[in-house]
Design a protein around this motif. Structure first.
Motif, PDB file in Angstrom:
ATOM      1  N   ILE A  98       5.868  43.297 -68.127  1.00  9.91           N
ATOM      2  CA  ILE A  98       4.831  44.320 -67.995  1.00  9.91           C
ATOM      3  C   ILE A  98       4.470  44.446 -66.517  1.00  9.91           C
ATOM      4  O   ILE A  98       4.169  43.436 -65.863  1.00  9.91           O
ATOM      5  CB  ILE A  98       3.579  43.946 -68.822  1.00  9.91           C
ATOM      6  CG1 ILE A  98       3.936  43.854 -70.298  1.00  9.91           C
ATOM      7  CG2 ILE A  98       2.466  44.967 -68.619  1.00  9.91           C
ATOM      8  CD1 ILE A  98       2.814  43.314 -71.170  1.00  9.91           C
ATOM      9  N   ILE A 113       1.406  56.957 -67.547  1.00  4.62           N
ATOM     10  CA  ILE A 113       1.349  56.466 -68.933  1.00  4.62           C
ATOM     11  C   ILE A 113       0.534  57.459 -69.756  1.00  4.62           C
ATOM     12  O   ILE A 113      -0.637  57.714 -69.473  1.00  4.62           O
ATOM     13  CB  ILE A 113       0.730  55.060 -68.976  1.00  4.62           C
ATOM     14  CG1 ILE A 113       1.611  54.095 -68.181  1.00  4.62           C
ATOM     15  CG2 ILE A 113       0.557  54.578 -70.411  1.00  4.62           C
ATOM     16  CD1 ILE A 113       1.087  52.693 -68.102  1.00  4.62           C
ATOM     17  N   GLU A 148       0.235  44.662 -76.796  1.00  3.29           N
ATOM     18  CA  GLU A 148       1.493  45.046 -76.159  1.00  3.29           C
ATOM     19  C   GLU A 148       1.237  46.223 -75.220  1.00  3.29           C
ATOM     20  O   GLU A 148       1.617  47.347 -75.508  1.00  3.29           O
ATOM     21  CB  GLU A 148       2.543  45.420 -77.195  1.00  3.29           C
ATOM     22  CG  GLU A 148       2.995  44.265 -78.069  1.00  3.29           C
ATOM     23  CD  GLU A 148       4.048  44.678 -79.076  1.00  3.29           C
ATOM     24  OE1 GLU A 148       5.213  44.250 -78.938  1.00  3.29           O
ATOM     25  OE2 GLU A 148       3.726  45.450 -79.990  1.00  3.29           O
ATOM     26  N   ASP A 196      -2.784  52.132 -73.747  1.00  3.79           N
ATOM     27  CA  ASP A 196      -1.690  51.196 -73.479  1.00  3.79           C
ATOM     28  C   ASP A 196      -1.856  50.478 -72.146  1.00  3.79           C
ATOM     29  O   ASP A 196      -0.941  49.769 -71.712  1.00  3.79           O
ATOM     30  CB  ASP A 196      -0.350  51.935 -73.487  1.00  3.79           C
ATOM     31  CG  ASP A 196       0.017  52.436 -74.873  1.00  3.79           C
ATOM     32  OD1 ASP A 196      -0.493  51.863 -75.858  1.00  3.79           O
ATOM     33  OD2 ASP A 196       0.783  53.401 -74.978  1.00  3.79           O
ATOM     34  N   ARG A 213       1.477  48.589 -71.704  1.00  6.90           N
ATOM     35  CA  ARG A 213       2.546  49.039 -70.815  1.00  6.90           C
ATOM     36  C   ARG A 213       2.200  48.809 -69.349  1.00  6.90           C
ATOM     37  O   ARG A 213       3.073  48.922 -68.490  1.00  6.90           O
ATOM     38  CB  ARG A 213       2.827  50.528 -71.051  1.00  6.90           C
ATOM     39  CG  ARG A 213       3.327  50.853 -72.441  1.00  6.90           C
ATOM     40  CD  ARG A 213       3.584  52.340 -72.602  1.00  6.90           C
ATOM     41  NE  ARG A 213       4.540  52.836 -71.621  1.00  6.90           N
ATOM     42  CZ  ARG A 213       4.836  54.129 -71.469  1.00  6.90           C
ATOM     43  NH1 ARG A 213       4.239  55.033 -72.216  1.00  6.90           N
ATOM     44  NH2 ARG A 213       5.710  54.503 -70.556  1.00  6.90           N
TER      45      ARG A 213
END
Length: 255
Positions: free
Chosen positions: A131, A57, A107, A62, A109
């Motif tokens: 997720i 990521i 939100e 995130d 990841r």
């Protein structure tokens, strides 16, 4: 090899008497007392897999690392400090990943939890939002909606701190911010949870010991306070004669 020795010292290999059927693959043996022993080799491999998933990521913001367990609160904050992810220590606010009306709606990841049972609300919301979840799993931990399970003791403060320390170190190795030949100068002790009451006790104790000599000194200097010669017969106030007879009481009911 040294990391496995650290796991032994921090009792990462000690599981519970109960076992989930999906965690049997990570159990090495069972003691005479009924305690299941976690296979440290498989635990180390899962730490490497989780670190690779975190590095994929691009934006560390995130990623959310959460812990409702008290012993993992300091560990997740330290993990967030050294890896740049978001830390949510303490109570998980329901609707953080599903309710878009709330001001704390996120939100991410990737979600990292300390205990799938205590953090069940976070794992459930991550499943609704599709997720992926990385979790520290004991032998009795449920694996519903858990994508990467890191087997180990997730109830002891030393074990939780060590697993997060190993994960943070491996993430920095893969990102290139640390060199494997030099090692990491941050000690695992900084990830340990500490009771605030212990700090209050240590701060109050020197205060009492420092005040004791001052009290003894005040008792030894009564002569100086009385005028330097031990004379307690002070001079009468201006306009008063201490040798004079007391004035008679009033006749009308006076004392």
């Amino acid at each position: 090899r040294r990391s496995c020795q650290m796991m032994l010292v921090c009792k990462t290999h000690l599981g519970t008497r109960n076992i989930d059927h999906r965690m049997k693959r990570y159990v090495f043996r069972r003691t005479a007392d009924g305690i299941h022993i976690v296979h440290l080799g498989m635990a180390w491999e899962k730490v490497m897999v989780a670190a690779k998933a975190i590095v994929t990521i691009e934006n560390p913001a995130d990623i959310i690392v959460a812990s409702q367990r008290v012993y993992g609160s300091r560990a997740v904050l330290k993990f967030s400090q050294y890896t740049g992810v978001q830390a949510l220590a303490g109570r998980w606010m329901p609707g953080t990943l599903t309710n878009q009306i709330t001001t704390k709606y996120l939100e991410p990841r990737l979600l990292i939890v300390t205990d799938p049972r205590m953090d069940s609300q976070a794992v459930k919301e991550a499943a609704y939002a599709n997720i992926p979840v990385i979790a520290l799993c004991d032998t009795d931990s449920p694996l519903e909606h858990v994508d990467i399970a890191i087997p180990g003791n997730n109830k002891g403060k030393e074990s939780i701190a060590l697993l997060y320390w190993l994960l943070a170190r491996e993430v920095q190795y893969l990102r290139g911010t640390l060199n494997r030949t030099q090692g990491w100068d941050i000690m695992v002790d900084s990830f340990f949870w500490r009771d605030p009451d212990d700090f209050d006790t240590k701060e109050e104790q020197p205060t009492w010991t420092a005040a004791a000599p001052a009290a003894e000194q005040s008792w030894d200097n009564w002569d100086q306070a009385a005028g330097g010669e031990g004379n307690w017969e002070g001079a009468p106030a201006a306009g008063e004669d201490w040798g004079a007879e007391a004035a008679p009481a009033e006749e009308n009911g006076g004392w």
